[in-house]
Design an enzyme around this catalytic site. Structure first.
Site, PDB file in Angstrom:
ATOM      1  N   GLY A  47       0.854  -1.316  -0.046  1.00  0.00           N
ATOM      2  CA  GLY A  47      -0.010  -0.170   0.079  1.00  0.00           C
ATOM      3  C   GLY A  47       0.825   1.253   0.107  1.00  0.00           C
ATOM      4  O   GLY A  47       0.327   2.348  -0.514  1.00  0.00           O
ATOM      5  N   SER A  48       2.013   1.031   0.623  1.00  0.00           N
ATOM      6  CA  SER A  48       2.760   2.403   0.569  1.00  0.00           C
ATOM      7  C   SER A  48       3.755   2.618  -0.693  1.00  0.00           C
ATOM      8  O   SER A  48       3.924   3.749  -0.930  1.00  0.00           O
ATOM      9  CB  SER A  48       3.877   2.248   1.576  1.00  0.00           C
ATOM     10  OG  SER A  48       3.095   2.581   2.948  1.00  0.00           O
ATOM     11  N   SER A  89       6.871   4.403   3.989  1.00  0.00           N
ATOM     12  CA  SER A  89       6.223   3.291   4.719  1.00  0.00           C
ATOM     13  C   SER A  89       5.527   3.842   5.814  1.00  0.00           C
ATOM     14  O   SER A  89       5.721   4.573   6.446  1.00  0.00           O
ATOM     15  CB  SER A  89       7.395   2.395   5.318  1.00  0.00           C
ATOM     16  OG  SER A  89       7.008   1.534   6.144  1.00  0.00           O
ATOM     17  N   SER A  91       3.544   2.400   8.050  1.00  0.00           N
ATOM     18  CA  SER A  91       4.031   1.930   9.686  1.00  0.00           C
ATOM     19  C   SER A  91       5.418   2.448  10.014  1.00  0.00           C
ATOM     20  O   SER A  91       5.697   2.799  11.211  1.00  0.00           O
ATOM     21  CB  SER A  91       3.955   0.474   9.666  1.00  0.00           C
ATOM     22  OG  SER A  91       5.163  -0.005   8.714  1.00  0.00           O
ATOM     23  N   THR A  94       8.721  -1.348   7.898  1.00  0.00           N
ATOM     24  CA  THR A  94       8.844  -2.312   7.031  1.00  0.00           C
ATOM     25  C   THR A  94      10.328  -2.639   6.692  1.00  0.00           C
ATOM     26  O   THR A  94      11.069  -1.721   6.470  1.00  0.00           O
ATOM     27  CB  THR A  94       8.205  -1.974   5.688  1.00  0.00           C
ATOM     28  OG1 THR A  94       6.520  -1.878   6.071  1.00  0.00           O
ATOM     29  CG2 THR A  94       7.919  -2.861   4.684  1.00  0.00           C
ATOM     30  N   ARG A 141      -3.079   0.536   2.968  1.00  0.00           N
ATOM     31  CA  ARG A 141      -3.756   0.595   1.824  1.00  0.00           C
ATOM     32  C   ARG A 141      -4.877   1.744   1.713  1.00  0.00           C
ATOM     33  O   ARG A 141      -5.382   2.030   0.665  1.00  0.00           O
ATOM     34  CB  ARG A 141      -4.199  -0.546   1.233  1.00  0.00           C
ATOM     35  CG  ARG A 141      -5.191  -1.341   2.288  1.00  0.00           C
ATOM     36  CD  ARG A 141      -5.688  -2.957   1.721  1.00  0.00           C
ATOM     37  NE  ARG A 141      -6.607  -3.475   2.384  1.00  0.00           N
ATOM     38  CZ  ARG A 141      -6.143  -3.716   3.779  1.00  0.00           C
ATOM     39  NH1 ARG A 141      -5.016  -3.880   4.170  1.00  0.00           N
ATOM     40  NH2 ARG A 141      -7.112  -4.539   4.576  1.00  0.00           N
ATOM     41  N   GLU A 228      -6.233  -7.895  -1.185  1.00  0.00           N
ATOM     42  CA  GLU A 228      -5.999  -7.508   0.449  1.00  0.00           C
ATOM     43  C   GLU A 228      -7.602  -7.142   0.925  1.00  0.00           C
ATOM     44  O   GLU A 228      -7.826  -7.546   2.330  1.00  0.00           O
ATOM     45  CB  GLU A 228      -5.465  -6.083   0.612  1.00  0.00           C
ATOM     46  CG  GLU A 228      -3.805  -6.425   0.141  1.00  0.00           C
ATOM     47  CD  GLU A 228      -3.040  -5.249   0.600  1.00  0.00           C
ATOM     48  OE1 GLU A 228      -2.879  -4.785   1.543  1.00  0.00           O
ATOM     49  OE2 GLU A 228      -2.213  -4.700  -0.397  1.00  0.00           O
ATOM     50  N   HIS A 244       0.075  -9.379 -26.930  1.00  0.00           N
ATOM     51  CA  HIS A 244       1.349  -9.967 -27.267  1.00  0.00           C
ATOM     52  C   HIS A 244       1.829 -11.442 -26.494  1.00  0.00           C
ATOM     53  O   HIS A 244       2.461 -11.965 -26.893  1.00  0.00           O
ATOM     54  CB  HIS A 244       2.562  -9.289 -27.208  1.00  0.00           C
ATOM     55  CG  HIS A 244       2.202  -7.885 -28.234  1.00  0.00           C
ATOM     56  ND1 HIS A 244       2.720  -7.795 -29.828  1.00  0.00           N
ATOM     57  CD2 HIS A 244       1.763  -6.711 -28.000  1.00  0.00           C
ATOM     58  CE1 HIS A 244       2.151  -7.023 -29.995  1.00  0.00           C
ATOM     59  NE2 HIS A 244       1.895  -6.136 -29.280  1.00  0.00           N
ATOM     60  N   LYS A 340       5.191 -11.112   8.762  1.00  0.00           N
ATOM     61  CA  LYS A 340       6.162 -10.344   9.264  1.00  0.00           C
ATOM     62  C   LYS A 340       6.513 -10.812  10.781  1.00  0.00           C
ATOM     63  O   LYS A 340       7.677 -10.716  11.020  1.00  0.00           O
ATOM     64  CB  LYS A 340       5.524  -8.935   9.527  1.00  0.00           C
ATOM     65  CG  LYS A 340       5.269  -8.285   7.985  1.00  0.00           C
ATOM     66  CD  LYS A 340       4.933  -6.760   8.309  1.00  0.00           C
ATOM     67  CE  LYS A 340       4.489  -6.184   6.962  1.00  0.00           C
ATOM     68  NZ  LYS A 340       3.814  -4.638   6.868  1.00  0.00           N
TER      69      LYS A 340
HETATM   70  C1  F6R Z   1      -1.956  -3.392   4.582  1.00  0.00           C
HETATM   71  C2  F6R Z   1      -1.114  -2.760   3.274  1.00  0.00           C
HETATM   72  C3  F6R Z   1       0.316  -3.453   3.014  1.00  0.00           C
HETATM   73  C4  F6R Z   1       1.261  -2.702   3.366  1.00  0.00           C
HETATM   74  C5  F6R Z   1       2.845  -3.443   3.288  1.00  0.00           C
HETATM   75  C6  F6R Z   1       3.981  -2.543   3.806  1.00  0.00           C
HETATM   76  O1  F6R Z   1      -3.010  -2.460   4.494  1.00  0.00           O
HETATM   77  O2  F6R Z   1      -1.740  -2.188   2.360  1.00  0.00           O
HETATM   78  O3  F6R Z   1       0.549  -3.720   1.712  1.00  0.00           O
HETATM   79  O4  F6R Z   1       1.227  -1.301   2.999  1.00  0.00           O
HETATM   80  O5  F6R Z   1       2.772  -4.557   4.083  1.00  0.00           O
HETATM   81  O6  F6R Z   1       3.769  -1.850   5.096  1.00  0.00           O
HETATM   82  P1  F6R Z   1       3.905  -0.247   5.245  1.00  0.00           P
HETATM   83  O7  F6R Z   1       2.934   0.477   4.326  1.00  0.00           O
HETATM   84  O8  F6R Z   1       3.660  -0.036   6.660  1.00  0.00           O
HETATM   85  O9  F6R Z   1       5.354  -0.001   5.052  1.00  0.00           O
END
Ligand code: F6R
Length: 344
Positions: A47-48, A89, A91, A94, A141, A228, A244, A340
């Site tokens: 999502g990021s 990111s 959070s 990541t 996301r 997701e 193609h 994770k």
């Molecule tokens: C969860 C989502 C995931 C996170 C990914 C990376 O809603 O969208 O795809 O984006 O796991 O984590 P972040 O975004 O915190 O770096």
């Protein structure tokens, strides 16, 4: 109606984008604004990373500096002091993004950070990188506005895009607000195209095709939102490349699985951009309709930003409505969390 809150977040998305376009940057002293930027790398995952995809689309259109989106631990070896690396990111924790920012620092790149906190915020503050701190506490996301608009304002601040976006942002926000009214939960299915598409997709494997350019990026976002939010398999591709190779999959796609459904992401301007693509979409649709239903979703707006975001926003509604039809929680990301935790 909305037991998990995702629909509420989707409805608040226009307000999120408005807020995100005004988020303050801390410019820091780590990045020398005198250094010429020749390339931009946005590094992030899931999502990021999507915000970086949007930035790439705008840079491709308006230039002059190429943008690469890096969804990996390591940055390309050509990254150097003339590269701007944006670490995104939500959070801030990541591991791939944290590794990539180490690479960026080693390469003496210019670094900017977009995050809601975590280790990435600590690193940015300690190293005095430029950073934008966005509000936390929601699934990444659903925070695409927070993750994308600060990137745009940073590039504008450093004059790295040959375009003024004020008018485009206003147009985008008003289209998102209008879509929220037209596709929201209070609008009954017979007047709500998002609910209708969700119903049509129930029990099917969606394959989303973008009809060129930015629609490829958006098709991937549709696929990820089905993965997701809805917890279903979905696939995406873009024309002309699809013509193609993947086109041949439709010869006997039904023998593998009988329940495909194709969504074409279209643009009112594609006729002017490239009439050949319009013809390709028509012929491809005709071939696929022999074995699977084909639906079309049309972008709205004049500016590229509005057309991109309108298609992205429709995916939010459709994927959440479809999750509710399946009875699954759109916010749940248990498998991502499990993974994770196993890697920790
Ligand atoms: C969860 C989502 C995931 C996170 C990914 C990376 O809603 O969208 O795809 O984006 O796991 O984590 P972040 O975004 O915190 O770096």
């Amino acid at each position: 109606r909305d037991p998990h809150g995702m629909l509420d977040l989707v409805l608040k998305f226009p307000a999120q984008c408005r807020e995100a376009a005004n988020i303050t940057w801390h410019y820091g002293v780590g990045a020398s604004e005198a250094v010429e930027i020749r390339r931009i790398v946005v590094t992030g995952l899931g999502g990021s990373a999507i915000g970086g995809d949007f930035l790439r689309c705008l840079a491709d259109e308006y230039g002059p500096i190429p943008v690469l989106v890096n969804r990996d631990y390591h940055l390309p070896h050509w990254v150097n002091r003339n590269t701007l690396v944006i670490a995104a990111s939500y959070s801030g924790n990541t591991e791939e993004t944290l590794q990539a920012i180490r690479d960026a620092s080693r390469a003496e790149a210019q670094i900017a950070v977009v995050t809601s906190g975590g280790k990435l915020a600590d690193i940015a503050k300690q190293a005095s990188y430029a950073y934008a701190l966005v509000p936390g506490g929601q699934p990444p996301r659903s925070a695409t506005g927070y993750m994308f608009f600060p990137q745009l304002t940073y590039l504008a601040h450093r004059s790295l895009l040959r375009h003024q976006f004020e008018h485009d942002i206003e147009e985008t926000l008003s289209i998102l607000e209008s879509l929220a009214k037209r596709l929201g939960p209070d609008v009954p299915t017979d007047q709500n195209p998002a609910k209708q598409l969700a119903r049509a997709l129930y029990g099917k494997i969606p394959v989303i095709y973008g009809s060129q350019g930015y629609r490829g990026v958006v098709a991937y976002r549709w696929k990820s939102q089905f993965n997701e939010n809805t917890k279903i398999a979905a696939f995406s591709n873009v024309l002309p490349e699809q013509n193609h190779n993947e086109i041949l999959a439709w010869v006997q796609a039904q023998k593998q699985a009988p329940n495909w459904a194709v969504i074409f992401l279209r643009d009112p301007n594609e006729r002017f951009e490239n009439p050949r693509i319009v013809r390709r979409v028509e012929v491809t649709t005709e071939l696929i309709r022999r074995v699977a239903p084909v639906y079309e979703v049309l972008a709205e707006g004049e500016s590229l930003l509005a057309r991109l975001f309108s298609l992205v926003y429709i995916a939010d509604f459709v994927s959440v409505y479809l999750a509710y039809l399946y009875g699954v929680c759109p916010t749940d990301i248990s498998y991502i969390d499990y993974l994770k935790a196993e890697l920790a």
